[in-house]
Design an enzyme around this catalytic site. Structure first.
Site, PDB file in Angstrom:
ATOM      1  N   LYS A 161       0.937  -1.106  -0.082  1.00 29.25           N
ATOM      2  CA  LYS A 161       0.076   0.103  -0.008  1.00 29.25           C
ATOM      3  C   LYS A 161       0.867   1.313  -0.190  1.00 29.25           C
ATOM      4  O   LYS A 161       1.494   1.753   1.103  1.00 29.25           O
ATOM      5  CB  LYS A 161      -1.070   0.122   1.120  1.00 29.25           C
ATOM      6  CG  LYS A 161      -2.190   1.098   1.139  1.00 29.25           C
ATOM      7  CD  LYS A 161      -2.390   1.717   2.102  1.00 29.25           C
ATOM      8  CE  LYS A 161      -1.701   3.011   2.390  1.00 29.25           C
ATOM      9  NZ  LYS A 161      -1.789   3.989   1.667  1.00 29.25           N
ATOM     10  N   GLU A 209       9.529   1.092  11.061  1.00 25.93           N
ATOM     11  CA  GLU A 209      10.597   1.933  10.820  1.00 25.93           C
ATOM     12  C   GLU A 209      10.043   3.183  10.921  1.00 25.93           C
ATOM     13  O   GLU A 209       9.165   3.645   9.880  1.00 25.93           O
ATOM     14  CB  GLU A 209      11.135   1.683   9.331  1.00 25.93           C
ATOM     15  CG  GLU A 209      11.722   0.299   9.216  1.00 25.93           C
ATOM     16  CD  GLU A 209      12.494   0.103   7.865  1.00 25.93           C
ATOM     17  OE1 GLU A 209      12.338   0.960   6.916  1.00 25.93           O
ATOM     18  OE2 GLU A 209      13.183  -1.031   7.646  1.00 25.93           O
ATOM     19  N   CYS A 253      13.843  10.557   7.252  1.00 25.37           N
ATOM     20  CA  CYS A 253      13.729  10.281   8.584  1.00 25.37           C
ATOM     21  C   CYS A 253      15.015  10.245   9.377  1.00 25.37           C
ATOM     22  O   CYS A 253      15.054  10.348  10.608  1.00 25.37           O
ATOM     23  CB  CYS A 253      13.179   8.901   8.578  1.00 25.37           C
ATOM     24  SG  CYS A 253      14.203   7.781   7.426  1.00 25.37           S
ATOM     25  N   GLU A 290       9.367  15.366  15.998  1.00 29.21           N
ATOM     26  CA  GLU A 290      10.218  15.331  14.525  1.00 29.21           C
ATOM     27  C   GLU A 290       9.260  16.298  13.848  1.00 29.21           C
ATOM     28  O   GLU A 290       7.902  16.383  13.633  1.00 29.21           O
ATOM     29  CB  GLU A 290       9.896  13.958  14.221  1.00 29.21           C
ATOM     30  CG  GLU A 290      10.100  13.867  12.640  1.00 29.21           C
ATOM     31  CD  GLU A 290       9.844  12.478  11.882  1.00 29.21           C
ATOM     32  OE1 GLU A 290       8.779  11.831  12.122  1.00 29.21           O
ATOM     33  OE2 GLU A 290      10.964  11.994  11.408  1.00 29.21           O
TER      34      GLU A 290
HETATM   35  P1  NAD Z   1       2.092   8.142   7.938  1.00 34.34           P
HETATM   36  O1  NAD Z   1       2.270   7.130   9.180  1.00 34.34           O
HETATM   37  O2  NAD Z   1       1.092   9.413   7.982  1.00 34.34           O
HETATM   38  O3  NAD Z   1       1.993   7.234   6.499  1.00 34.34           O
HETATM   39  C1  NAD Z   1       2.841   6.231   6.442  1.00 34.34           C
HETATM   40  C2  NAD Z   1       1.703   5.215   5.279  1.00 34.34           C
HETATM   41  O4  NAD Z   1       1.002   4.539   6.342  1.00 34.34           O
HETATM   42  C3  NAD Z   1       0.951   5.662   4.438  1.00 34.34           C
HETATM   43  O5  NAD Z   1       1.014   4.626   3.312  1.00 34.34           O
HETATM   44  C4  NAD Z   1      -0.337   5.751   4.735  1.00 34.34           C
HETATM   45  O6  NAD Z   1      -1.594   5.820   3.852  1.00 34.34           O
HETATM   46  C5  NAD Z   1      -0.500   4.535   5.904  1.00 34.34           C
HETATM   47  N1  NAD Z   1      -1.472   4.718   6.991  1.00 34.34           N
HETATM   48  C6  NAD Z   1      -1.976   5.733   7.520  1.00 34.34           C
HETATM   49  N2  NAD Z   1      -2.910   5.295   8.312  1.00 34.34           N
HETATM   50  C7  NAD Z   1      -2.952   3.923   8.308  1.00 34.34           C
HETATM   51  C8  NAD Z   1      -3.654   2.962   9.187  1.00 34.34           C
HETATM   52  N3  NAD Z   1      -4.380   3.262  10.080  1.00 34.34           N
HETATM   53  N4  NAD Z   1      -3.200   1.634   8.842  1.00 34.34           N
HETATM   54  C9  NAD Z   1      -2.453   1.122   7.921  1.00 34.34           C
HETATM   55  N5  NAD Z   1      -1.574   2.366   7.323  1.00 34.34           N
HETATM   56  C10 NAD Z   1      -2.126   3.445   7.436  1.00 34.34           C
HETATM   57  O7  NAD Z   1       3.569   8.782   7.616  1.00 34.34           O
HETATM   58  P2  NAD Z   1       3.917   9.758   6.567  1.00 34.34           P
HETATM   59  O8  NAD Z   1       3.752  11.095   7.100  1.00 34.34           O
HETATM   60  O9  NAD Z   1       3.653   9.268   5.243  1.00 34.34           O
HETATM   61  O10 NAD Z   1       5.399   9.782   6.740  1.00 34.34           O
HETATM   62  C11 NAD Z   1       6.429  10.134   7.344  1.00 34.34           C
HETATM   63  C12 NAD Z   1       6.898   9.689   8.494  1.00 34.34           C
HETATM   64  O11 NAD Z   1       7.816   8.223   8.216  1.00 34.34           O
HETATM   65  C13 NAD Z   1       7.766  10.518   9.292  1.00 34.34           C
HETATM   66  O12 NAD Z   1       7.608  10.245  10.648  1.00 34.34           O
HETATM   67  C14 NAD Z   1       9.325   9.832   9.108  1.00 34.34           C
HETATM   68  O13 NAD Z   1      10.238  10.101   9.944  1.00 34.34           O
HETATM   69  C15 NAD Z   1       8.830   8.212   8.847  1.00 34.34           C
HETATM   70  N6  NAD Z   1       9.977   7.677   8.059  1.00 34.34           N
HETATM   71  C16 NAD Z   1      10.750   6.631   8.538  1.00 34.34           C
HETATM   72  C17 NAD Z   1      11.708   6.000   7.850  1.00 34.34           C
HETATM   73  C18 NAD Z   1      12.590   4.984   8.462  1.00 34.34           C
HETATM   74  O14 NAD Z   1      13.158   4.156   7.660  1.00 34.34           O
HETATM   75  N7  NAD Z   1      12.711   4.913   9.841  1.00 34.34           N
HETATM   76  C19 NAD Z   1      11.943   6.345   6.502  1.00 34.34           C
HETATM   77  C20 NAD Z   1      10.981   7.191   5.816  1.00 34.34           C
HETATM   78  C21 NAD Z   1       9.950   7.924   6.623  1.00 34.34           C
END
Ligand code: NAD
Length: 486
Positions: A180, A255, A288, A383
């Site tokens: 997804k 992650e 991240c 963050e």
């Molecule tokens: P997010 O958690 O809002 O969304 C990430 C994904 O989760 C999207 O595909 C979203 O549609 C999905 N999602 C949302 N609600 C959900 C639910 N209830 N059930 C299942 N899936 C759901 O995060 P974001 O704003 O898209 O991404 C930014 C975040 O990601 C930041 O906190 C960043 O640090 C982190 N990040 C971490 C890494 C790592 O490797 N540690 C890498 C990149 C980004």
């Protein structure tokens, strides 16, 4: 809804990819480019029905894929990598249009790395071996059995890179996948579906459901046929997914976010330290791993700030398709508002913006450095995920380590020092999944990757990816004629 849209001259299918077929939904969502706010197109808006269909397709395809020889799985993954390499230009321009990251880094760094993700895990698969060992004459033999259908959920800041870093090991391990992608960046995943089909990946081995996580996330993560969930994204979503997965005790790899420190000691090469600090604005701060808390030893703080300010003034911010651009837009108006909210609240609480501290035209935020921030303040603890750094000073090594470790995160840390022994002492005390000394963002796929505390659960990379995506099995065989059961 039209089935296909043309994005920067590239045809992209807007439908899901389930069981080797394109599947539409009754509803759609609008995909918008962060570069200029223009509408890219309408994308299939998945529901629980398509989520269930994708898991069912992954389940149906699993036995044959799991039984496919390692050599054949590896061959197919290399064929996918070939397909990615043939389409680097198309993938790069579509990704840039969709998420606003630099075209030049997509071309030269990110998309080649996407291909490498497939090659690396294909090759690593062939090395998986554990020497048989003996227990009182009995032979122990370890197998990496494929675990089953795996749900992979990814964010928008590096869409294809982050999704293939999960897809490649999951497929190599013999699992089938439901991906997804993030709703703000759905496009390159759809191109990947075409590439895998052309490479000959059997139907149902990779499935892609587009849509909002809030609408289909629960259906995917609570499905009892799902054997693994790997998620990259924010902490609140991770908590929600953990709760949903708990019903079936589905193993999770998480992650998550970070608030990583860059520790600059007085004995550091100052130019290098400044370069490392300015690099944290890359991808408009939407990384991240970014070291967003700069901690500088007191005696050099003034000179560091002077050189930092000078260097940061040279950052070219603008259209990510231009070769000269260093940082592009932020992903979404909502994200921009969030970033500005953090900055304005920090300033209201007494922080000083040495540079930036405001929005620019369009979806751009000025690279910002804030000083006079308290350790327990929101801007130091939370963050931001934008081009916003804080600078604090310290006087002793212990104080530096204390400040570095004093958040709820533990994703990464960077140390700038000219003293090897100090580097050893400090890195030993830092709580982080990855620590860099006098460098940043050097990543090898065989290294364990992940975060401590609220930055994540588990590690992926090399063997760790296979440990996660497989059910390890130890078979103990008695020697011929063995009778003693004692
Ligand atoms: P997010 O958690 O809002 O969304 C990430 C994904 O989760 C999207 O595909 C979203 O549609 C999905 N999602 C949302 N609600 C959900 C639910 N209830 N059930 C299942 N899936 C759901 O995060 P974001 O704003 O898209 O991404 C930014 C975040 O990601 C930041 O906190 C960043 O640090 C982190 N990040 C971490 C890494 C790592 O490797 N540690 C890498 C990149 C980004």
């Amino acid at each position: 809804m039209t089935d296909k849209i043309t994005v920067a001259g590239v045809s992209v299918d807007t439908r899901h990819w389930i069981g080797g077929e394109r599947v539409a939904s009754a509803g759609t969502f609008t995909d918008v480019s962060p570069i200029d706010g223009s509408v890219i197109g309408e994308i299939a808006r998945g529901t629980a029905t398509e989520a269930a269909a994708a898991v069912a397709a992954a389940k149906a395809a699993f036995p044959a894929w799991a039984a496919t020889s390692r050599a054949e799985r590896a061959r197919l993954l290399h064929a996918v990598a070939d397909g990615v390499e043939k389409r680097i230009e198309e993938l790069a321009i579509v990704e840039t249009t969709d998420n606003g990251s630099l075209l030049r880094s997509h071309r030269r760094g990110v998309m080649p790395r996407v291909a490498h993700n497939f090659r690396f895990f294909a090759d690593w698969l062939l090395t998986l071996e554990h020497e048989d060992f003996d227990t009182r004459g009995h032979t122990n033999h370890v197998d990496w059995d494929p675990a089953g259908p795996s749900v992979l959920i990814t964010p928008w800041n590096a869409p294809l890179m982050l999704s293939t870093w999960k897809i490649a090991p999951a497929l190599a391990a013999g699992n089938t996948v439901v991906l997804k992608p993030a709703e703000w960046t759905p496009l390159t995943a759809s191109l990947l579906a075409d590439i895998t089909a052309e490479a000959g990946l059997p139907a149902g081995v990779l499935n892609i459901v587009q849509g909002y996580g809030s609408e289909i996330g629960d259906a995917l993560t609570s499905d009892p046929d799902v054997r693994r969930i790997s998620f990259t994204g924010s902490v609140p979503t991770a908590k929600r997914i953990s709760a949903s997965a708990a019903a079936n005790l589905t193993p999770l790899s998480l992650e998550l976010g970070g608030k990583s420190p860059l520790l600059v000691f007085a004995d550091a090469d100052l130019d290098l330290a400044v370069d490392l600090a300015v690099e944290q604005y890359d991808n408009a701060g939407q990384v991240c791993l970014a070291a967003t808390r700069i901690l500088v030893e007191e005696p050099i703080a003034e000179e560091f700030t002077r050189r930092f300010t000078q260097k940061a003034a040279g950052i070219v911010q603008g259209d990510p398709r231009d070769e000269a651009t260093d940082i592009g837009p932020n992903i979404h108006p909502r994200q921009l508002e969030k970033i500005d909210g953090f900055v304005q609240r920090a300033i209201a609480a007494g922080a000083r913006a040495v540079i930036g501290g405001h929005r620019k035209d369009g979806q751009y935020y000025a690279p910002t450095l804030l000083t006079d921030v308290a350790q327990d303040s929101e801007i130091v603890q939370e963050e931001v995920f934008g081009p916003v750094l804080t600078l604090q000073t310290f006087t002793t090594e212990d104080e530096a380590v204390g400040l570095a470790n004093d958040t709820r995160f533990g994703l990464a840390a960077t140390v700038a020092t000219g003293d090897k022994e100090r580097a050893g002492r400090v890195t030993a005390q830092l709580v982080a999944g990855t620590v860099w000394v006098n460098c940043f963002f050097v990543r090898d796929l065989q290294a364990p990757f992940g975060g401590s505390r609220h930055s994540g659960v588990g590690r992926e990379g090399g063997n760790w990816s296979f440990d996660f995506y497989c059910d390890l099995k130890n078979t103990v065989t008695a020697p011929k004629g063995w009778k003693d059961r004692g």
